[in-house]
Write an enzyme that holds these catalytic residues in place. Structure first.
Site, mmCIF file in Angstrom:
data_model
loop_
_atom_site.group_PDB
_atom_site.id
_atom_site.type_symbol
_atom_site.label_atom_id
_atom_site.label_comp_id
_atom_site.label_asym_id
_atom_site.label_seq_id
_atom_site.Cartn_x
_atom_site.Cartn_y
_atom_site.Cartn_z
ATOM 1 N N ASP A 72 4.620 34.004 24.637
ATOM 2 C CA ASP A 72 4.356 35.016 25.650
ATOM 3 C C ASP A 72 4.044 34.315 26.976
ATOM 4 O O ASP A 72 4.951 33.908 27.690
ATOM 5 C CB ASP A 72 3.201 35.902 25.166
ATOM 6 N N PHE A 123 5.026 45.483 23.789
ATOM 7 C CA PHE A 123 4.091 45.157 22.723
ATOM 8 C C PHE A 123 4.730 45.428 21.361
ATOM 9 O O PHE A 123 5.100 46.559 21.049
ATOM 10 C CB PHE A 123 2.792 45.956 22.864
ATOM 11 N N VAL A 124 4.864 44.357 20.564
ATOM 12 C CA VAL A 124 5.555 44.457 19.274
ATOM 13 C C VAL A 124 4.604 44.148 18.120
ATOM 14 O O VAL A 124 3.635 43.397 18.270
ATOM 15 C CB VAL A 124 6.780 43.520 19.222
ATOM 16 N N ASP A 178 0.535 41.588 14.980
ATOM 17 C CA ASP A 178 -0.434 42.638 14.691
ATOM 18 C C ASP A 178 -0.947 43.338 15.939
ATOM 19 O O ASP A 178 -0.721 42.894 17.056
ATOM 20 C CB ASP A 178 -1.636 42.045 13.956
#
Length: 177
Positions: free
Chosen positions: A102, A151-152, A158
């Site tokens: 990220d 957001f995955v 998680d």
């Protein structure tokens, strides 16, 4: 599909096929007997387990518990090493496995720490590479997928400790975040 998933981004079959491809690339470019694989916990556990089974070399597997999100959806900007003991990497080739690249802060901090311990070479392998500006000089050496900045969850990723067991990568519904 889980009720908290807006859409499936990458399904199980796509993951399997891409991991086969990435494993071949790692074998051709980096893997060797005596490789040290460092798994960044907890997010990379599922991905790393599947990748390690695809690398037919003698390896040592180590885990580092690292935190930079601290339960939020954005990195705190502070990388925290939660383990007191670091892996033995002196004069070894090291492959860091992580779920997602990220901002690059975590990967840079871990890479620097392993090099300071005397690793001969450190490369990284990530399931997901977010297309975004990095905080520092850090890019994926081996990556399965490039994704947009959303957001995955699933396949190890998680939200507040949940959804790691989903067999796919999904985009979380905005109302649930």
């Amino acid at each position: 599909m889980h009720r908290d998933v807006e859409r499936i981004l990458i399904n199980e079959e796509e993951i399997r096929e891409r991991l086969d491809f990435v494993a071949k690339k790692v074998m051709a470019e980096f893997a060797c007997d005596g490789l040290v694989v460092v798994i960044l916990l907890k997010g990379a556990l599922v991905f790393a387990a599947d990748m390690c089974r695809r690398l037919p070399v003698t390896m040592t597997v180590e885990c580092l518990n690292i935190s930079s999100y601290h339960g939020d959806i954005k990195t705190s900007g502070k990388v925290e090493f939660l383990d007191k003991k670091m892996p033995e990497v002196a004069d070894k080739k090291v492959l860091i496995m992580d779920d997602i690249l990220d901002t690059g802060l975590t990967m840079r901090a871990v890479t620097d720490a392993l090099l300071a311990l005397g690793a001969a070479e450190v490369r990284n392998c990530v399931l997901l590479n977010k297309r975004k500006q990095r905080a520092g000089d850090c890019e994926a050496d081996f990556k399965a997928f490039d994704i947009d900045d959303e957001f995955v969850i699933g396949y190890g990723l998680d939200y507040q400790g949940r959804y790691r067991n989903l067999p796919y990568v999904g985009v979380m519904k905005q109302g649930d975040i």
